[in-house]
Design an enzyme around this catalytic site. Sequence first.
Site, PDB file in Angstrom:
ATOM      1  N   SER A 116      -0.093 -55.617 -12.897  1.00  0.00           N
ATOM      2  CA  SER A 116       0.817 -56.052 -11.831  1.00  0.00           C
ATOM      3  C   SER A 116       1.651 -54.889 -11.323  1.00  0.00           C
ATOM      4  O   SER A 116       2.166 -54.953 -10.211  1.00  0.00           O
ATOM      5  CB  SER A 116       1.835 -57.075 -12.338  1.00  0.00           C
ATOM      6  N   HIS A 137      -6.130 -58.606  -9.084  1.00  0.00           N
ATOM      7  CA  HIS A 137      -4.859 -59.122  -9.604  1.00  0.00           C
ATOM      8  C   HIS A 137      -4.741 -60.633  -9.407  1.00  0.00           C
ATOM      9  O   HIS A 137      -4.573 -61.112  -8.290  1.00  0.00           O
ATOM     10  CB  HIS A 137      -3.708 -58.388  -8.893  1.00  0.00           C
ATOM     11  N   GLU A 149      -5.325 -60.762  -5.481  1.00  0.00           N
ATOM     12  CA  GLU A 149      -5.182 -59.522  -4.705  1.00  0.00           C
ATOM     13  C   GLU A 149      -6.224 -58.511  -5.191  1.00  0.00           C
ATOM     14  O   GLU A 149      -6.354 -58.309  -6.401  1.00  0.00           O
ATOM     15  CB  GLU A 149      -3.776 -58.941  -4.894  1.00  0.00           C
ATOM     16  N   ASN A 187       4.308 -59.220  -4.947  1.00  0.00           N
ATOM     17  CA  ASN A 187       5.458 -58.757  -5.722  1.00  0.00           C
ATOM     18  C   ASN A 187       6.335 -57.772  -4.947  1.00  0.00           C
ATOM     19  O   ASN A 187       7.424 -57.427  -5.386  1.00  0.00           O
ATOM     20  CB  ASN A 187       5.008 -58.131  -7.050  1.00  0.00           C
TER      21      ASN A 187
HETATM   22  P1  NAI Z   1      -0.525 -61.163 -23.073  1.00  0.00           P
HETATM   23  O1  NAI Z   1       0.428 -60.392 -23.907  1.00  0.00           O
HETATM   24  O2  NAI Z   1      -0.426 -62.630 -23.001  1.00  0.00           O
HETATM   25  O3  NAI Z   1      -2.026 -60.802 -23.541  1.00  0.00           O
HETATM   26  C1  NAI Z   1      -2.468 -59.509 -23.762  1.00  0.00           C
HETATM   27  C2  NAI Z   1      -3.620 -59.577 -24.785  1.00  0.00           C
HETATM   28  O4  NAI Z   1      -4.263 -58.291 -24.833  1.00  0.00           O
HETATM   29  C3  NAI Z   1      -3.164 -59.888 -26.211  1.00  0.00           C
HETATM   30  O5  NAI Z   1      -3.910 -60.992 -26.693  1.00  0.00           O
HETATM   31  C4  NAI Z   1      -3.488 -58.604 -27.013  1.00  0.00           C
HETATM   32  O6  NAI Z   1      -3.923 -58.880 -28.335  1.00  0.00           O
HETATM   33  C5  NAI Z   1      -4.608 -58.013 -26.192  1.00  0.00           C
HETATM   34  N1  NAI Z   1      -4.762 -56.559 -26.319  1.00  0.00           N
HETATM   35  C6  NAI Z   1      -3.784 -55.627 -26.244  1.00  0.00           C
HETATM   36  N2  NAI Z   1      -4.331 -54.384 -26.349  1.00  0.00           N
HETATM   37  C7  NAI Z   1      -5.678 -54.549 -26.472  1.00  0.00           C
HETATM   38  C8  NAI Z   1      -6.768 -53.667 -26.611  1.00  0.00           C
HETATM   39  N3  NAI Z   1      -6.587 -52.349 -26.628  1.00  0.00           N
HETATM   40  N4  NAI Z   1      -8.016 -54.186 -26.729  1.00  0.00           N
HETATM   41  C9  NAI Z   1      -8.218 -55.523 -26.714  1.00  0.00           C
HETATM   42  N5  NAI Z   1      -7.207 -56.412 -26.579  1.00  0.00           N
HETATM   43  C10 NAI Z   1      -5.962 -55.937 -26.465  1.00  0.00           C
HETATM   44  O7  NAI Z   1      -0.424 -60.507 -21.610  1.00  0.00           O
HETATM   45  P2  NAI Z   1      -0.659 -61.198 -20.180  1.00  0.00           P
HETATM   46  O8  NAI Z   1       0.603 -61.838 -19.722  1.00  0.00           O
HETATM   47  O9  NAI Z   1      -1.911 -61.978 -20.237  1.00  0.00           O
HETATM   48  O10 NAI Z   1      -0.867 -59.900 -19.249  1.00  0.00           O
HETATM   49  C11 NAI Z   1      -2.011 -59.115 -19.299  1.00  0.00           C
HETATM   50  C12 NAI Z   1      -2.085 -58.219 -18.073  1.00  0.00           C
HETATM   51  O11 NAI Z   1      -2.059 -59.018 -16.895  1.00  0.00           O
HETATM   52  C13 NAI Z   1      -0.942 -57.216 -17.939  1.00  0.00           C
HETATM   53  O12 NAI Z   1      -1.437 -56.045 -17.358  1.00  0.00           O
HETATM   54  C14 NAI Z   1       0.008 -57.933 -16.990  1.00  0.00           C
HETATM   55  O13 NAI Z   1       0.843 -57.049 -16.284  1.00  0.00           O
HETATM   56  C15 NAI Z   1      -0.973 -58.606 -16.051  1.00  0.00           C
HETATM   57  N6  NAI Z   1      -0.470 -59.786 -15.344  1.00  0.00           N
HETATM   58  C16 NAI Z   1       0.324 -60.704 -15.983  1.00  0.00           C
HETATM   59  C17 NAI Z   1       0.781 -61.836 -15.291  1.00  0.00           C
HETATM   60  C18 NAI Z   1       1.648 -62.848 -15.980  1.00  0.00           C
HETATM   61  O14 NAI Z   1       2.301 -63.645 -15.270  1.00  0.00           O
HETATM   62  N7  NAI Z   1       1.672 -62.901 -17.292  1.00  0.00           N
HETATM   63  C19 NAI Z   1       0.424 -62.066 -13.879  1.00  0.00           C
HETATM   64  C20 NAI Z   1      -0.509 -61.096 -13.339  1.00  0.00           C
HETATM   65  C21 NAI Z   1      -0.888 -59.989 -14.047  1.00  0.00           C
END
Ligand code: NAI
Length: 385
Positions: A116, A137, A149, A187
């Site tokens: 993001s 995105h 996006e 955003n």
């Molecule tokens: P989250 O913290 O819920 O999930 C991230 C997952 O990635 C975790 O399960 C973790 O174990 C895993 N992980 C971390 N490093 C890893 C690696 N090296 N190899 C394999 N797995 C790994 O995070 P979330 O909220 O799902 O966000 C993920 C991405 O999406 C981020 O880049 C965030 O900025 C983006 N994003 C988030 C939004 C939101 O509202 N939460 C909306 C749009 C984009």
Amino acid sequence: MIVGIIGSGAMGSGIAQVIATAGHKVHLLDKNAQALQRAAQSIKDTLRKMSSKGRLSENEAAEIMDRLNFTENNQEFGNCDLVLEAVVEDLQVKQQLFKELELMVTDECVLATNTSSLSIASIAAACEKPERVIGIHFFNPAPLMPLVEIIPAVQTRNGLAEEIKYLVQSWGKVPVIAKDTPGFIVNRVARPFYGEAIRIYEEGSADIATIDWAMTALGGFKMGPFTLMDFIGHDVNYRVTESVFASFFYDPRYKPSFTQKRLFEAGYFGRKSGRGFYNYQEGAVLPEPTKDEKLGEQILTRILAMLINEAVDALAMHVATKEDLELAMTKGVNYPKGLLAWADELGPEHILANLDALYKEYHEDRYRASPLLRKVVRENSTFLG
Ligand code: NAI
């Protein structure tokens, strides 16, 4: 087509569900076995709910589950046509991940990131073949939010954004193409919805309930800014504000507020922690708005003028086309109207007059009108014609 997803958290698991529902085989990888289990359970539960409501047959739900492979092993990514990462928002982690991934995938495999706030160029820079890297995105929750996006980096090969656009469309989503600039479309353009609302509140011209009432009852927004910030959580919303501000080389237009910073520091994250701008604890009484129509109109006009100015400036800077800007704000964040259509309806000269009055009052760069808004007014024209 076979798709790999890395990171099975909130976003990765939702995206995996969308893509498997669209009929593709999906490998969903996480380094954390518990996160994978949680994702499998949550997708299963969601599909079961959908089939009990008659939105899917039991057979279809079972087929979707069959197309999902939950794995901790990236060796399985060798047959993927597209890999999308949704791991933690950390540049080093994402760069390292893509470096390792390039050794596993074919030369033709497209690598995408769901970031993001990081630039797609900075993630692509870690790759041997940066021309295959692109931003895709999604919004949270991915299965419900239609907008996606698509962000080509400066290194991305010509034509890839359009190919991904058709692919995303085939998943039943609404794709828009955005330039690799901070906050992409949503955003960035949505910042004044929060920032200007907080500013009005900080100045003491209105209380939070009245500002929320003005934006919902008079403006037609689904949620008022304070209710929405409490819903998103100040840990997320404050961080996005800070990151957009820093990424824009500290352009004062995006300056965060001390009011929200203090909530963030106090751990008053909003709904999830029981307290944010509002108090959600048991027995707490929500404040009543003043419902003063004149004040409400002033609040709505001011926030709307700032939102429209942001959208017009994004258009001026070629962040997206007019059509995509309108789609992003109506489909991504459920605005009642596209901001350019709203500008035409209210009259661009009226918006400019409001901004110029604010600038005259405050002498702050925050209120500078976009040169494109000035041009449209000078030429007595409209945005959408
Ligand atoms: P989250 O913290 O819920 O999930 C991230 C997952 O990635 C975790 O399960 C973790 O174990 C895993 N992980 C971390 N490093 C890893 C690696 N090296 N190899 C394999 N797995 C790994 O995070 P979330 O909220 O799902 O966000 C993920 C991405 O999406 C981020 O880049 C965030 O900025 C983006 N994003 C988030 C939004 C939101 O509202 N939460 C909306 C749009 C984009």
